[in-house]
Design an enzyme around this catalytic site. Structure first.
Site, PDB file in Angstrom:
ATOM      1  N   SER A 102      10.068  31.340  79.236  1.00 15.95           N
ATOM      2  CA  SER A 102      10.975  30.255  78.878  1.00 15.95           C
ATOM      3  C   SER A 102      12.409  30.727  79.093  1.00 15.95           C
ATOM      4  O   SER A 102      12.644  31.851  79.509  1.00 15.95           O
ATOM      5  CB  SER A 102      10.770  29.881  77.411  1.00 15.95           C
ATOM      6  OG  SER A 102      11.284  30.924  76.603  1.00 15.95           O
ATOM      7  N   LYS A 103      13.340  29.832  78.773  1.00 19.02           N
ATOM      8  CA  LYS A 103      14.766  30.143  78.995  1.00 19.02           C
ATOM      9  C   LYS A 103      15.181  31.450  78.312  1.00 19.02           C
ATOM     10  O   LYS A 103      16.086  32.126  78.763  1.00 19.02           O
ATOM     11  CB  LYS A 103      15.629  28.994  78.461  1.00 19.02           C
ATOM     12  CG  LYS A 103      15.463  27.732  79.283  1.00 19.02           C
ATOM     13  CD  LYS A 103      16.782  26.980  79.404  1.00 19.02           C
ATOM     14  CE  LYS A 103      16.678  25.810  80.355  1.00 19.02           C
ATOM     15  NZ  LYS A 103      16.093  24.622  79.745  1.00 19.02           N
ATOM     16  N   ARG A 104      14.492  31.765  77.221  1.00 21.33           N
ATOM     17  CA  ARG A 104      14.790  33.003  76.509  1.00 21.33           C
ATOM     18  C   ARG A 104      14.709  34.225  77.420  1.00 21.33           C
ATOM     19  O   ARG A 104      15.351  35.230  77.209  1.00 21.33           O
ATOM     20  CB  ARG A 104      13.759  33.204  75.402  1.00 21.33           C
ATOM     21  CG  ARG A 104      14.198  32.772  74.046  1.00 21.33           C
ATOM     22  CD  ARG A 104      13.165  33.044  72.985  1.00 21.33           C
ATOM     23  NE  ARG A 104      11.777  32.836  73.391  1.00 21.33           N
ATOM     24  CZ  ARG A 104      10.879  33.803  73.450  1.00 21.33           C
ATOM     25  NH1 ARG A 104      11.206  35.034  73.147  1.00 21.33           N
ATOM     26  NH2 ARG A 104       9.628  33.539  73.804  1.00 21.33           N
TER      27      ARG A 104
ATOM     28  N   GLY B  61      15.509  34.313  80.530  1.00 21.77           N
ATOM     29  CA  GLY B  61      16.457  34.267  81.653  1.00 21.77           C
ATOM     30  C   GLY B  61      16.276  32.975  82.422  1.00 21.77           C
ATOM     31  O   GLY B  61      15.682  32.035  81.904  1.00 21.77           O
TER      32      GLY B  61
END
Ligand code: GLU
Length: 491
Positions: A253-255, A257
């Site tokens: 996920s966006k976590r 990158g």
């Protein structure tokens, strides 16, 4: 034998996530291997989150990757329309038939009520499911809810006993207990179908034979299997592949990158590198081989193998794959690929000779991991003067460094040239004049000419600069050095 048909069914709620792009690739490769038709279906029934702009972006991102489909919203096909929002009447027809046969019912529970029950079940250690509150409402109770203007959703009556089974190419026979599945929603109170309902109607109507998607949908599949049973339809074969994970083992996920196909495109990762990496991630395609074109993947790919292995996404590995693909490009190809990135930084190949362009492109292609990194070559090769790195600023101030640059400049001025053999002769003279090794001389010169301590060999850079440009760089470095020395003498 029946012709295989597969589909990729993204929801247009954001940019194309690389995990979904991987699913699209698996479908594409499977279709190519099995001469199957590949359908693109847009699942846009979440009206709050779906956006036509996202649909456009999804289509562009897929095309950029080189993934093509036979039927979809942007082309014709006899199984259309290919956007769920244009198929509402069909879903309505089936839900009405289920209501008619009392196989489905209206549910008036509010979100708050449902949430409360869910929490209570969790607290008492029970796996939450819809408890069937509205399963057997009397006419009077229904009328009261209607009078209170509660908007109902429609739920399927699901069995409480027995097992639900389906076939999965990757997981084999998958079995769920019916009692674990509550009466799930078919139509929301806003009149839109639920995912599980629409997907079954569409996969059936579009004659999908194999459903290839991420493992996150495995838990939805018993609901879909129940619907196939309900309608007396044969369920397709399923293939739930492993998900892309971050290096901490959780779903990418966006976590972790950047995750959209576009962000890798903007970084200067080639589509063939993403494709190659996605296919590689699921496990070795062919022993000892890692770099494949899309065409080669069609032969080498195995859905079963790739789908099963855990897929930990590593950006550095992707960039390595990208570097290998960049190295395989001809200088002319690299020049075309790299130009937009250079132009963004204000540098251009326009007006330059073809041989210069290709020599520059060759150097870039051999040295970068992404096309965006090519921007670092702006000051080295395109602009008037280089930009000194912090280390170079310190080192240029040293008198031994200044002496070497100055000796080179003096000799260079006697016969200015950017010809490779002339330059070699000049360097030879400087070396013997100073009694120093090539290594001693190269670093100061490299710093003066390129502004950095490492990078491509100087004898490839110098011939790409005009004699005038070389002289200017030498002058600038000497002026900088003298200035720094003066400053430190003062302080
Ligand atoms: N719209 C769903 C998703 O994007 C499709 C899942 C499926 O392929 O059935 O996850």
């Amino acid at each position: 034998m029946r012709k295989e048909r597969v589909r990729f069914a993204p929801s247009p709620t954001g940019r194309l996530h690389i995990g979904n792009a991987r699913t699209a690739l698996f479908n594409y490769l499977f279709a190519a291997q099995n001469e199957a038709a590949f359908i693109l279906r847009i699942e846009d029934t979440d009206i709050e989150r779906s956006d036509p702009e996202h649909e456009h972006q999804l289509i562009e991102a897929l095309k950029w990757l080189g993934i093509e489909w036979d039927e979809g919203p942007d082309r014709s096909g006899r199984h259309g329309p290919y956007r769920q929002s244009e198929r509402i009447d069909l879903y309505r027809k089936y839900v009405d038939a289920l209501l008619e046969r009392d196989r489905a019912y209206y549910c008036y529970c509010t979100d708050e009520e449902l949430e409360k029950t869910r929490k209570e079940m969790l607290l008492s250690g029970v796996a939450p499911k819809y408890p069937g509150t509205c399963r057997n409402l009397t006419q009077k109770e229904r009328a009261a809810f209607e009078a209170a203007r509660r908007k109902p959703c429609i739920r399927l009556r699901t069995p409480n006993t027995g097992v639900i089974r389906f076939q999965d190419k990757i997981h084999g026979t998958v079995t769920f207990k019916a009692e674990d599945i509550g009466d799930f929603v078919l139509m929301r109170s806003n009149g839109m179908p639920s995912y599980n309902f629409a997907v079954v109607i569409d996969d059936y109507y579009m004659e999908i034979t194999t459903v290839i998607r991420g493992e996150d949908h495995l838990a939805n599949t018993p609901r879909q299997a129940l619907l196939y049973r309900e309608f007396g339809w044969n369920a397709p074969m399923f293939a739930h592949h492993s998900l892309l994970m971050g290096d901490d083992g959780s779903k990418l996920s966006k976590r972790h990158g950047v995750t959209s196909v576009e962000s890798f495109r903007d970084m200067g990762v080639l589509p063939e590198s993403l494709i190659n990496y996605f296919a590689l991630l699921g496990g070795n395609l062919v022993e000892g081989r890692e770099i494949f074109s899309l065409g080669e993947l069609i032969d080498a790919f195995s859905l079963k193998k790739a789908g099963r292995s855990p897929a930990i996404f590593s950006q550095s590995r992707l960039l390595w794959v990208n570097q290998q693909h960049l190295k395989r490009k001809s200088p002319a190809e690299t020049a075309v690929l790299v130009e937009p990135f250079l132009e963004k930084a204000g540098n251009s190949f326009r007006g330059r000779e073809k041989s210069w362009v290709e020599a520059v492109a060759a150097i870039i292609g051999e040295n970068v991991k992404t096309l965006k990194e090519a921007r670092a070559y702006g000051p080295i090769l395109f602009e008037e003067l280089p930009v000194y790195s912090e280390r170079v600023r310190q080192r240029l101030a040293q008198s031994e460094v200044r002496e070497i640059i100055s000796a080179f400049q003096k000799r260079f001025q006697l016969s200015p040239s950017n010809d490779k053999s002339d330059l070699a002769a000049i360097l030879g003279d400087v070396r013997s004049g100073l009694g120093k090794s090539g290594r001693d001389i190269f670093l100061p010169l490299r710093m003066a000419i390129t502004g950095i301590e490492s990078g491509p060999e100087l004898d490839r850079i110098l011939p790409l600069l005009s004699p005038g440009a070389i002289e200017k760089r030498l002058q600038a470095a000497l002026a900088f050095s003298a200035n720094e020395a003066e400053d430190s003498a003062k302080s």
